[in-house]
Design an enzyme around this catalytic site. Structure first.
Site, PDB file in Angstrom:
ATOM      1  N   CYS A  95      -3.691   5.726  -8.317  1.00 62.29           N
ATOM      2  CA  CYS A  95      -3.235   4.726  -7.345  1.00 62.29           C
ATOM      3  C   CYS A  95      -4.477   4.121  -6.700  1.00 62.29           C
ATOM      4  O   CYS A  95      -5.574   4.667  -6.820  1.00 62.29           O
ATOM      5  CB  CYS A  95      -2.305   5.345  -6.303  1.00 62.29           C
ATOM      6  SG  CYS A  95      -3.085   6.552  -5.207  1.00 62.29           S
ATOM      7  N   HIS A 124      -1.792   7.268   5.154  1.00 62.98           N
ATOM      8  CA  HIS A 124      -3.210   7.595   5.058  1.00 62.98           C
ATOM      9  C   HIS A 124      -4.074   6.350   5.192  1.00 62.98           C
ATOM     10  O   HIS A 124      -3.621   5.233   4.969  1.00 62.98           O
ATOM     11  CB  HIS A 124      -3.525   8.307   3.737  1.00 62.98           C
ATOM     12  CG  HIS A 124      -3.002   7.600   2.524  1.00 62.98           C
ATOM     13  ND1 HIS A 124      -1.742   7.832   2.012  1.00 62.98           N
ATOM     14  CD2 HIS A 124      -3.548   6.669   1.704  1.00 62.98           C
ATOM     15  CE1 HIS A 124      -1.545   7.082   0.940  1.00 62.98           C
ATOM     16  NE2 HIS A 124      -2.634   6.367   0.735  1.00 62.98           N
TER      17      HIS A 124
END
Length: 658
Positions: A183, A67
């Site tokens: 994260c 991503h």
């Protein structure tokens, strides 16, 4: 909005073949372009690769979710591939990936699309859903499987929300375990860790509630009553999480990948009473000293690695450009202007030197920002600059910089941590200011007071490093030249103590001073310089050899960065070892010191000479007894590599990515 609103038949490829991870990424990028999600394919790909460079986006069980959140994305979207033959993605379980989703998120947006991506990430943690996607024969079947799973998930979420809203009358009705997952990007791994923790707890007959701190903000936020009734909290995060609300509760802190890959272990740590009790600043002592110490070191390590990871591009970029300068400057070979005697070399050396010069401020700045968030960046950067320059209070009265001595990377490490905690202290003091000043704190009060505070601290402490340098030079001068082998051993070892700090610089200055005709040392001075240079070449070569031949001692990122150290070492750029020494000083520094000491002693014993003050292997043509000088370098590097590699414990497959 549904997940399939972000995914069209154009952006799905079933039954694909990929020769490598790079090939798979190229195909996923092309699918995004075809769907109109990405306007700049190269820009989006660069963002994906940058994310992969941090650590693999493979999550195990054959799934990878690369991503990027970059300006190259025109609209939020997904692309997906099933790869029956699998492709290596450095997954934590070592298995090839056969189900891959690529997320494209527009820069600066926090919209509903992030909730859809979070839902998809959670669904992928269920084996039945993942297998249904793998079994799809067409893009339409693939999309239908997602719609069916999403409908089921929505119904389950509604039932869960209704149950959570119901009044609780008994302690048994509260979640037994709480968790926070987070994260750095907050797109995929945050939600996968939460899903796996909740799923595993249910399998174990327990109840667990996970708060997710993602890009769309905190979701499923833990309440004060839930915290009061729970047995303990798991923090599975790769960024700092505020723990102040957990004062007096058992808290176990780990990585987000541990939440994805080993949820049962984390749950058992809490349920078995093995998690340390968290206390806010000023609170009581933790329940177990060893657990508290481990938690502290984990925090320090995270702050340190934030600085190291941001510093590394400056070390590599500046170091390689400087090496090229020495390589092309053959007219200056063996002279004091070697590396910049011709315009082409001066170009590389100037650009490389300026980039390299930012290394210490970047290290300190990002350590401080990890501790105190953005308000710590400016004080940390300034502290690193002061550590590099060696400014002290005496300088203020003369403004003469000729006598200043840099404290090197050790001083920069101190500056980073000092700036971070000073900034936290300033923030705490400012809590008592009127709320009307809240808006100017981060833009005015914190940077002004933080920068002033760290500047004063470094002005006061930099003379300590100057005193160390003076003492070291006096020590070296006292050794004399009667036992040149011992002198070579000492000088070589000093080049590896701090890789550009007071010890390293003292040895180097002593070596270059020995070349001065006025020293009266003659050939002996050139023997000293050869020993100094070979000692400084060894540390990066130790790292390069170890990461090449002992791969299971290092992470994938370490191994990739280690390759550059071949060039650094051959170019006499000791600083190439700094990121590795900063991350693991207890193993790296002693190993490199021994290797450098061996190389320096052998060089002196063989009577090798160097009239050049710099250049490393690129000035071999002017080295006296060059073959044995290279032998000394190789032997010292191999000795250091073997000590380091056998001393360091092998990493797990998950950690090493092998």
């Amino acid at each position: 909005m549904k997940i399939t609103d972000l995914l069209s038949a154009q952006s799905v490829k079933v039954g694909a073949a990929a020769a490598s991870q790079a090939d798979a990424i190229d195909q996923l990028v092309a699918l995004h372009v075809a769907a109109g999600n990405v306007t700049d394919a190269d820009g989006y790909k660069a963002g994906v690769l940058a994310r992969e460079a941090e650590f693999s986006t493979a999550v195990g069980d054959g799934i990878a979710i690369p991503h990027a959140k970059v300006a190259a994305v025109a609209k939020a979207g997904l692309s997906a591939m099933t790869v029956p033959g699998g492709v290596d993605w450095s997954a934590p379980d070592g298995a090839p990936c056969d189900l891959i989703f690529a997320i494209a998120a527009p820069e600066g947006e926090n919209n509903v699309h992030l909730e859809m991506l979070a839902k998809l990430s959670a669904l992928l943690m269920h084996e039945d859903f993942a297998n249904a996607l793998r079994a799809a024969k067409t893009p339409e079947e693939f999309l239908a499987a997602i719609d069916a799973a999403e409908a089921g998930r929505d119904a389950a979420d509604a039932a869960k929300a209704e149950a959570a809203a119901a009044p609780r009358t008994a302690d048994s009705e509260w979640p037994q375990i709480l968790a926070i997952t987070a994260c750095p990007t907050g797109i995929a791994h945050t939600y996968m860790a939460a899903e796996n923790l909740e799923k595993k707890a249910a399998e174990m007959g327990l109840t667990l509630k996970a708060e997710t701190q993602g890009s769309a903000g905190a979701k499923n936020v833990l309440t004060a009553d839930e915290i009061a009734h729970c047995k303990g909290i798991v923090i599975a995060a790769d960024k700092n999480v505020d723990l102040s609300r957990f004062d007096g509760k058992p808290v176990y802190t780990t990585t987000v990948s541990a939440g994805i890959n080993d949820p049962e272990k984390l749950i058992n740590i809490v349920m078995n009473g093995e998690a340390p009790v968290h206390h806010n600043a000023g609170g009581a002592v933790a329940a177990t000293a060893s657990a508290e110490q481990e938690s502290t070191w984990h925090k320090i390590y995270k702050h340190l690695m934030n600085g190291v990871s941001h510093m590394l591009p400056f070390v590599i970029g500046g170091g390689i450009l400087t090496a090229i300068a020495f390589l092309v400057d053959q007219p200056g070979l063996g002279t004091s202007s070697y590396g910049s005697s011709i315009p082409a070399a001066a170009l590389f050396k100037t650009i490389g030197g300026e980039a390299f010069g930012l290394m210490l401020p970047i290290l300190a700045g990002y350590i401080a920002s990890s501790i105190a968030d953005r308000p710590g960046l400016a004080p940390g950067f300034v502290g690193g600059l002061f550590a590099k320059a060696g400014y002290d209070f005496a300088y203020l009265s003369t403004l003469d910089s000729s006598g200043l001595i840099s404290g090197g990377f050790i001083a920069a490490l101190f500056a980073g941590f000092a700036a971070g905690y000073l900034t936290l202290g300033i923030e705490k003091l400012c809590d008592k200011l009127p709320s009307s000043l809240e808006g100017i704190k981060p833009m005015l009060i914190y940077p002004v007071l933080g920068t002033l505070a760290i500047g004063v601290v470094m002005l006061a402490l930099n003379p300590i490093f100057a005193a160390i340098n003076t003492g070291l030079n006096s020590f070296l001068a006292g050794l004399g030249t009667s036992n040149i082998v011992v002198l070579g051993l000492v000088l070589g070892g000093m080049m590896s103590i701090d890789f550009g700090g007071p010890f390293n610089k003292a040895a180097y200055v002593f070596g270059t001073a020995a070349l001065d005709p006025s020293s009266g040392l003659g050939t002996t001075g050139q023997i000293i310089m050869a020993a100094v240079m070979v000692g400084g070449m060894v540390p990066p070569l130790v790292i390069a050899l170890s990461t090449t031949f002992f791969k299971n001692r290092w992470t994938k990122d370490d191994r990739n960065a280690g390759l550059v150290n071949y060039i650094m070492g051959l170019s006499f750029i000791s600083e190439g070892a700094i990121p590795f020494a900063a991350a693991d000083p207890a193993h790296v520094i002693p190993s490199c010191m021994i290797g450098s000491a061996v190389a320096g002693a052998l060089s002196a014993a063989f009577g090798c000479t160097s009239p050049a003050p710099h250049g490393g292997a690129w000035v071999t043509a002017v080295i006296g007894n060059p073959i044995m000088w290279l032998v000394a370098c190789i032997v010292g590097s191999v000795v250091g590599c073997l000590i380091l590699s056998f001393w360091k414990k092998p990493l797990s497959k998950e950690e090493s990515g092998l």
